[in-house]
Design a protein around this motif. Structure first.
Motif, short mmCIF file in Angstrom:
data_model
loop_
_atom_site.label_atom_id
_atom_site.label_comp_id
_atom_site.label_asym_id
_atom_site.label_seq_id
_atom_site.Cartn_x
_atom_site.Cartn_y
_atom_site.Cartn_z
N THR A 1 0.73 -1.10 0.03
CA THR A 1 -0.05 -0.16 0.13
C THR A 1 0.76 1.25 0.09
O THR A 1 1.97 1.16 0.39
CB THR A 1 -0.79 0.07 1.36
OG1 THR A 1 -0.22 0.00 2.32
CG2 THR A 1 -2.04 -1.20 1.19
N ASP B 1 -3.79 11.71 -0.65
CA ASP B 1 -4.00 11.36 0.63
C ASP B 1 -4.77 10.13 0.57
O ASP B 1 -5.24 9.66 1.91
CB ASP B 1 -4.66 12.15 1.44
CG ASP B 1 -3.67 13.56 1.80
OD1 ASP B 1 -2.52 13.41 2.14
OD2 ASP B 1 -4.05 14.67 1.72
N GLU B 2 -5.09 9.44 -0.68
CA GLU B 2 -6.08 8.14 -0.36
C GLU B 2 -4.89 6.92 -0.61
O GLU B 2 -3.80 6.87 -1.20
CB GLU B 2 -6.46 8.17 -1.90
CG GLU B 2 -7.39 7.04 -2.06
CD GLU B 2 -8.26 6.74 -3.43
OE1 GLU B 2 -9.34 6.35 -3.40
OE2 GLU B 2 -7.66 7.71 -4.35
N GLU B 3 -4.96 5.92 0.37
CA GLU B 3 -4.34 4.82 0.22
C GLU B 3 -4.62 4.04 -0.77
O GLU B 3 -5.68 3.62 -0.99
CB GLU B 3 -4.47 3.94 1.58
CG GLU B 3 -3.51 2.83 1.68
CD GLU B 3 -3.57 2.28 3.08
OE1 GLU B 3 -3.02 2.63 4.13
OE2 GLU B 3 -4.50 1.07 3.14
N LEU B 4 -3.48 3.63 -1.49
CA LEU B 4 -3.77 2.85 -2.91
C LEU B 4 -2.90 1.48 -2.58
O LEU B 4 -1.95 1.37 -1.61
CB LEU B 4 -3.19 3.65 -4.10
CG LEU B 4 -3.50 5.03 -4.27
CD1 LEU B 4 -2.69 5.63 -5.30
CD2 LEU B 4 -4.98 4.80 -4.68
N LEU B 5 -3.59 0.56 -3.16
CA LEU B 5 -3.12 -1.01 -3.09
C LEU B 5 -2.48 -1.26 -4.63
O LEU B 5 -3.03 -1.35 -5.49
CB LEU B 5 -4.27 -1.79 -2.76
CG LEU B 5 -4.10 -3.29 -2.81
CD1 LEU B 5 -3.23 -3.52 -1.66
CD2 LEU B 5 -5.31 -4.10 -2.71
N ALA C 1 -6.75 8.57 -8.78
CA ALA C 1 -6.47 8.44 -7.50
C ALA C 1 -6.33 9.94 -6.83
O ALA C 1 -5.93 10.75 -7.63
CB ALA C 1 -5.17 7.58 -7.34
N THR D 1 0.30 5.79 0.03
CA THR D 1 -0.24 7.07 -0.25
C THR D 1 0.50 8.09 -0.58
O THR D 1 1.53 8.53 -0.28
CB THR D 1 -0.81 7.51 1.40
OG1 THR D 1 -1.44 5.96 1.87
CG2 THR D 1 -1.76 8.61 1.45
N ASN E 1 -7.59 2.06 -5.88
CA ASN E 1 -7.81 2.96 -5.18
C ASN E 1 -8.84 2.38 -3.86
O ASN E 1 -9.12 1.15 -3.87
CB ASN E 1 -8.81 4.26 -5.68
CG ASN E 1 -10.03 3.93 -6.42
OD1 ASN E 1 -10.67 2.81 -6.12
ND2 ASN E 1 -10.37 4.77 -7.20
N GLN E 2 -9.27 3.29 -3.08
CA GLN E 2 -10.11 2.75 -1.93
C GLN E 2 -11.17 2.14 -2.04
O GLN E 2 -12.10 1.52 -1.42
CB GLN E 2 -10.04 4.07 -0.90
CG GLN E 2 -8.66 4.02 -0.21
CD GLN E 2 -8.73 5.27 0.89
OE1 GLN E 2 -9.40 6.12 0.89
NE2 GLN E 2 -7.92 5.04 2.00
N LYS E 3 -11.83 2.76 -3.55
CA LYS E 3 -13.27 2.09 -3.85
C LYS E 3 -12.98 0.80 -4.38
O LYS E 3 -14.18 0.13 -4.75
CB LYS E 3 -13.86 3.17 -4.90
CG LYS E 3 -14.28 4.37 -4.20
CD LYS E 3 -14.99 5.13 -5.11
CE LYS E 3 -15.27 6.51 -4.64
NZ LYS E 3 -15.59 7.54 -6.01
N GLY E 4 -11.80 0.40 -4.28
CA GLY E 4 -11.52 -0.88 -5.26
C GLY E 4 -11.51 -0.87 -6.68
O GLY E 4 -11.38 -1.91 -7.51
#
Lengths: 150, 141
Positions: A24, A104-108, A101, A26, A133-136
């Motif tokens: 992950t 400040d959003e955590e990305l995977l 993206a 950010t 992104n955080q929404k998948g």
């Protein structure tokens, strides 16, 4: 663990189809600011919330190509306690961008050894990394194909 | 702001407006500070002097961002949602280099009502040496 304490990820140890550990990251507003100064890009879509709110993105986004700094081979194998062997050369790099993206959003990052092959006496490995992104939602994909030195 | 290019106003062979940038050690330091991937070849002049490069070089990914900037300027949303980039690094970039990023439309197509185009992209230095080359694609309105 420092780089010196890591074992090298050599060609013989690499398995086609092997999944690498998820990572992950950010892009904080501070990182974004340094990044944009580094690439000399003042696009208000990345910097100006008021401007960006009126865009189709409804808010600031991070440059899609910034995924490149988090999907390097070194970054992908660091969680495995491994490092790249010296002399590794990037033969090609490819990216696709499919979503936004936010700062400040955590990305995977989910990565896999998509292929390994020898051609004209050179050893190639193709690593694929999908970034979510955080929404998948998938925001992009990177393919790196280095020539392995050993 | 530069207006977003429309499919109908472009033709194969069109050159997009180039981007000209100067690479500096300060920009390299800023860029490297954002990545956890520390490599002295980018920031340590004493170390870098002893390498075949005889001095620091910029990370390859740094100048790749210039192509992204050019494509974002020309195609906006069509770059962020539907962009693709496929490049090779051909020569190191050093502090002080002046880099020109160019794109030329080489293919235009419509698949299932989605308009797309492909550009040949290239970054050259002040000696007209290619430091990066490849293709970039985008959706187009």
């Amino acid at each position: 663990m420092g780089e010196s304490g890591r074992k090298e990820w050599v060609y013989a140890d690499i398995v086609k189809g092997e999944r690498l550990p998820d990572i992950t990251y950010t892009v904080t507003s501070e990182i974004l600011e340094n990044y944009l100064e580094g690439i000399d890009d003042l696009n208000p879509l990345y910097l100006d919330e008021e401007y960006a709110k009126k865009s189709p993105f409804k808010g600031r986004i991070v440059p899609p190509i910034s995924m490149a700094i988090y999907t390097t081979v070194s970054s992908l194998i660091r969680p495995m306690g491994l490092k790249i062997p010296p002399g590794l050369v990037q033969a090609s790099q490819k990216y696709e961008f499919t979503g936004a993206a936010r700062p400040d959003e955590e990305l995977l990052i989910k990565s896999i050894v998509e292929d390994k092959f020898e051609k004209k006496g050179r050893k190639f490995v193709r690593l694929r990394s999908d970034v979510f992104n955080q929404k998948g939602e998938k925001v992009g994909t990177s393919w790196l194909t280095p020539i392995w030195s050993k | 702001m530069h207006s977003i290019r429309k499919f109908e106003e472009l033709n194969v062979g069109d050159e997009l407006q180039p981007i000209i940038k100067k690479m500096t050690q300060e920009k390299i330091n800023k860029y490297v500070s954002t990545a956890e991937d520390y490599n002295p070849i980018h920031v340590d002049e004493e170390f870098a002097k002893k390498t075949p490069f005889k001095g620091t070089i910029a990370p390859g990914y740094q100048s790749m961002a210039y192509i992204s900037e050019l494509m974002a300027r020309e195609f906006g949303e069509g770059w962020y949602f539907g962009g693709s980039l496929d490049v090779r690094l051909t020569r190191p970039v050093k502090p002080g280099d002046t880099l020109v990023t160019r794109a030329r439309v080489v293919e235009m197509k419509v698949d299932d009502d989605v308009k797309r185009l492909i550009c040949e992209v290239q970054i050259t230095n002040q000696n007209n040496e290619t430091v990066m080359a490849g293709t970039a694609g985008a959706r187009c309105e």
